[in-house]
Scaffold this motif. Structure first.
Motif, PDB file in Angstrom:
ATOM      1  N   ILE A 277      -0.438   8.300   3.896  1.00  0.00           N
ATOM      2  CA  ILE A 277      -1.497   7.399   3.425  1.00  0.00           C
ATOM      3  C   ILE A 277      -1.372   7.162   1.931  1.00  0.00           C
ATOM      4  N   GLU A 278      -1.195   8.235   1.167  1.00  0.00           N
ATOM      5  CA  GLU A 278      -1.096   8.101  -0.286  1.00  0.00           C
ATOM      6  C   GLU A 278       0.119   7.275  -0.695  1.00  0.00           C
TER       7      GLU A 278
ATOM      8  N   ARG B 155       0.036   3.674  -2.523  1.00  0.00           N
ATOM      9  CA  ARG B 155       0.758   3.543  -3.793  1.00  0.00           C
ATOM     10  C   ARG B 155       1.672   2.325  -3.788  1.00  0.00           C
ATOM     11  N   LYS B 156       2.233   2.029  -2.599  1.00  0.00           N
ATOM     12  CA  LYS B 156       3.127   0.875  -2.463  1.00  0.00           C
ATOM     13  C   LYS B 156       2.366  -0.439  -2.285  1.00  0.00           C
ATOM     14  N   GLY B 157       1.054  -0.357  -2.206  1.00  0.00           N
ATOM     15  CA  GLY B 157       0.247  -1.570  -2.126  1.00  0.00           C
ATOM     16  C   GLY B 157       0.022  -2.103  -0.722  1.00  0.00           C
ATOM     17  N   TYR B 158       0.299  -1.286   0.296  1.00  0.00           N
ATOM     18  CA  TYR B 158       0.081  -1.721   1.675  1.00  0.00           C
ATOM     19  C   TYR B 158      -1.389  -1.606   2.060  1.00  0.00           C
ATOM     20  N   LYS B 159      -1.840  -2.508   2.927  1.00  0.00           N
ATOM     21  CA  LYS B 159      -3.093  -2.304   3.629  1.00  0.00           C
ATOM     22  C   LYS B 159      -2.818  -1.310   4.750  1.00  0.00           C
TER      23      LYS B 159
ATOM     24  N   ARG C 147     -10.645   2.540   0.943  1.00  0.00           N
ATOM     25  CA  ARG C 147      -9.261   2.118   0.662  1.00  0.00           C
ATOM     26  C   ARG C 147      -8.441   1.937   1.930  1.00  0.00           C
ATOM     27  N   ILE C 148      -8.925   2.497   3.036  1.00  0.00           N
ATOM     28  CA  ILE C 148      -8.236   2.342   4.312  1.00  0.00           C
ATOM     29  C   ILE C 148      -9.242   1.922   5.375  1.00  0.00           C
TER      30      ILE C 148
ATOM     31  N   PHE D 215      10.089   8.297   2.758  1.00  0.00           N
ATOM     32  CA  PHE D 215      11.124   7.699   3.598  1.00  0.00           C
ATOM     33  C   PHE D 215      10.500   6.859   4.709  1.00  0.00           C
ATOM     34  N   LEU D 216       9.471   7.382   5.359  1.00  0.00           N
ATOM     35  CA  LEU D 216       8.818   6.651   6.447  1.00  0.00           C
ATOM     36  C   LEU D 216       8.277   5.306   5.968  1.00  0.00           C
ATOM     37  N   VAL D 217       7.557   5.321   4.868  1.00  0.00           N
ATOM     38  CA  VAL D 217       6.976   4.078   4.348  1.00  0.00           C
ATOM     39  C   VAL D 217       8.084   3.121   3.909  1.00  0.00           C
TER      40      VAL D 217
END
Length: 214
Positions: free
Chosen positions: A17-18, A22-26, A43-44, A193-195
């Motif tokens: 989640i963090e 951080r990458k700006g995804y919804k 935020r989520i 890696f996953l994100v």
């Protein structure tokens, strides 16, 4: 872009989640208990349900560009056989219905990728896991086979022993028996890696192994 996350309240979930934020995804996160995610506030998006609730799963996946599944067997005895595989099967069905193609699923060396060579250590650990936790081994292997036989743009990210810790970006990624892969991985490195695989193309329809660089 939006990610639908399953398994977000597990030990690795917070890191995922963090990293996604951080990458700006919804982010829409599926959980059986919303209170576990209260620290993230608004935020989520939190969707409450269990893995048998197709409509709740559909609500989580709707509008997503990719799905990350950190689902894995838990320590509680399941009332049905292969609970993770059953849940992922419903997720895949919903993704197909909604035309969401990208699925990133955590797995282990219990699943063999065609690119793997012979690796005594990973095979030995998989065999030990099978003997000590047969039901969990069976569920993980069946889940990987289900994902790899789907028509989605899937990636199976095969992990060693996980440990708490931040991302260091110092990881090795490749194939058992062909790439030097250690036996430990920080949850921060896994999350990163996953994100990253949401938009990466290198490991689509493949099952790379990943480990901290020793």
């Amino acid at each position: 872009m939006k990610i639908a996350l399953f398994g977000g309240t597990g030990p690795t979930g917070r890191y995922i989640i963090e990293e996604a934020l951080r990458k700006g995804y919804k982010l829409s996160v599926y959980t059986r208990g919303a209170g576990k995610l209260s620290a993230f506030g608004d935020r989520i998006e939190v969707i409450v349900g269990d893995l048998n609730n197709r409509e709740a799963i559909k609500a989580c996946v709707t509008g997503a560009d990719a799905v990350i599944s950190a689902l894995g067997p838990n320590k509680q005895k399941a009332q049905e056989k292969r609970p993770v595989m059953r849940g992922v099967r419903t997720i895949i069905s919903v993704m197909e219905e909604l035309s969401v193609r990208r699925l990133i699923q955590i797995s282990t060396a219990s699943y063999r990728d065609p690119k793997d060579g012979f690796d005594l250590r990973s095979r030995g650990l998989a065999t030990m896991f099978k003997l000590l936790a047969h039901n969990a081994y069976d569920d993980i292997k069946a889940t990987a086979e289900l994902v790899s036989n789907s028509h989605l743009d899937w990636s199976l990210v095969r992990i060693p022993f996980l440990k708490d810790g931040p991302a260091t970006a110092q990881v090795d990624v490749g194939w058992y028996g062909r790439t030097k892969l250690g036996m430990k991985l920080s949850r921060g490195n896994l999350a990163k890696f996953l994100v990253g695989q949401v938009t990466a193309k290198e490991f689509v329809r493949a099952a790379p192994g990943i480990a901290d660089r020793s």
